[in-house]
Design a protein around this motif. Sequence first.
Motif, short mmCIF file in Angstrom:
data_model
loop_
_atom_site.label_atom_id
_atom_site.label_comp_id
_atom_site.label_asym_id
_atom_site.label_seq_id
_atom_site.Cartn_x
_atom_site.Cartn_y
_atom_site.Cartn_z
N PHE A 1 6.04 9.03 0.30
CA PHE A 1 6.19 8.19 -0.89
C PHE A 1 4.81 7.95 -1.48
O PHE A 1 3.86 7.62 -0.75
N ARG A 2 4.68 8.08 -2.78
CA ARG A 2 3.37 7.87 -3.40
C ARG A 2 3.11 6.38 -3.61
O ARG A 2 3.98 5.63 -4.05
N TRP A 3 1.88 6.00 -3.30
CA TRP A 3 1.45 4.61 -3.42
C TRP A 3 0.08 4.57 -4.08
O TRP A 3 -0.83 5.32 -3.70
N TYR A 4 -0.08 3.70 -5.08
CA TYR A 4 -1.31 3.66 -5.87
C TYR A 4 -2.31 2.60 -5.39
O TYR A 4 -3.19 2.20 -6.14
N GLY A 5 -2.19 2.18 -4.17
CA GLY A 5 -3.17 1.26 -3.63
C GLY A 5 -2.83 -0.20 -3.84
O GLY A 5 -1.71 -0.56 -4.22
N LYS A 6 -3.80 -1.05 -3.58
CA LYS A 6 -3.58 -2.50 -3.58
C LYS A 6 -3.02 -3.02 -4.91
O LYS A 6 -2.34 -4.03 -4.93
N GLU A 7 -3.35 -2.34 -6.00
CA GLU A 7 -2.90 -2.82 -7.30
C GLU A 7 -1.48 -2.37 -7.64
O GLU A 7 -0.93 -2.76 -8.67
N ASP A 8 -0.89 -1.55 -6.81
CA ASP A 8 0.47 -1.05 -7.05
C ASP A 8 1.47 -2.19 -6.88
O ASP A 8 1.45 -2.91 -5.87
N ALA A 9 2.36 -2.35 -7.87
CA ALA A 9 3.40 -3.38 -7.78
C ALA A 9 4.37 -3.10 -6.65
O ALA A 9 5.03 -4.01 -6.13
N VAL A 10 4.50 -1.82 -6.26
CA VAL A 10 5.33 -1.45 -5.11
C VAL A 10 4.45 -1.56 -3.87
O VAL A 10 3.43 -0.89 -3.75
N THR A 11 4.84 -2.39 -2.94
CA THR A 11 4.00 -2.65 -1.77
C THR A 11 4.34 -1.70 -0.62
O THR A 11 5.43 -1.11 -0.57
N LEU A 12 3.42 -1.59 0.31
CA LEU A 12 3.68 -0.80 1.52
C LEU A 12 4.85 -1.38 2.30
O LEU A 12 5.64 -0.64 2.91
N ARG A 13 4.98 -2.69 2.31
CA ARG A 13 6.12 -3.32 3.00
C ARG A 13 7.44 -2.91 2.35
O ARG A 13 8.43 -2.65 3.04
N ASN A 14 7.46 -2.83 1.01
CA ASN A 14 8.65 -2.31 0.32
C ASN A 14 8.98 -0.90 0.80
O ASN A 14 10.13 -0.57 1.12
#
Length: 351
Positions: free
Chosen positions: A5-18
């Motif tokens: 899953f792509r994640w854009y880092g701390k500023e991403d509204a989608v969290t790692l916990r999500n």
Amino acid sequence: MKLSFRWYGKEDAVTLRNIRQIPGMSTIVSAVYDVPVGDVWSRESIADLKRQIENEGMGFEVVESIPVHEDIKLGKRTRDRYIANYCENIRRVAEAGVKCVCYNFMPVFDWTRTELEHVLPDGSTTLAYYQEQVERVDPLKSDNDLTLPGWDASYSREELRQVAAEYQSMTEEGLWENLQYFLERVIPVSVECGINMAIHEDDPCWSIFGLPRIITNEKNLDRFLRLVDVPNNGITLCTGSLGCSGHNDVAAIAAKYAAMGRIHFVHMRNVAVLPRGEGFEERAHLSSCGTLDMYAIMKALYDNRFDGYIRPDHGRMIWGETGRPGYGLYDRALGAVYLNGLWEAIEKGDR
């Protein structure tokens, strides 16, 4: 298959916990986003990214992407410095346990769309590309509004115009030569480090604004793989980028390159190809929602022993979600579950 899953880092509204709550999710695809293109990433930044991901119980094994500086694509005298930095970034992400690097070689413009919030009949919104809207924009003319979605916001209007103008004298053969120069220096480093390099197809897979584009179809993918013919030099199979052209049989392409062991990463998304070359709209992952047969593509990968990373690509915005277009949580999570279901059914059917 390793679901990612792509994640854009701390500023991403989608969290790692999500993300970790999506069934079967094992790997995060990310990058260091606060460093100018062409510079070396700090080991501290890479380690911090790895720590955040692993603290949520997932792995950091895919980087998307280490961008290729325009001077490399243009073949300028400064390219060797940027290639040296690129090689150092490969070494540093390998030290952190990364196994795959996704990148592209598209001149000036990365993915291009004309709408970010096209409303579909069910009320969801999606990314869309309409050819007639593109034809109304010319990046080389000062009286145009240079704001098509997907364009690099780090360029000023004048800088964008200048770099686009530099490509006007470049042919496709010139771009091929510059790509080969890049690969001949980068791939040996990736082999040494145990990194698979996975080029992403051009999006869309045809020329825009008269700029050369070369990673567009099976013939050109064959040529690309021959430039440096080793297993580490492979592709990111993007079903949407190839599938937006009716000339590409995506399932056949998947089967061919998976059998060769040259697909290292897969972006799975569905598109509805519009008639008469009018463009395309991104749709839900389900086969019946678009033009692509997602089952056939997944089966082609399975039957030909694909064991790399795969992620649900762009999703619609659904259920009132707002955020980065194409990269919300809900529809990509649905896509991930759908891909998991297809894979399990294919796998158990084979037994």
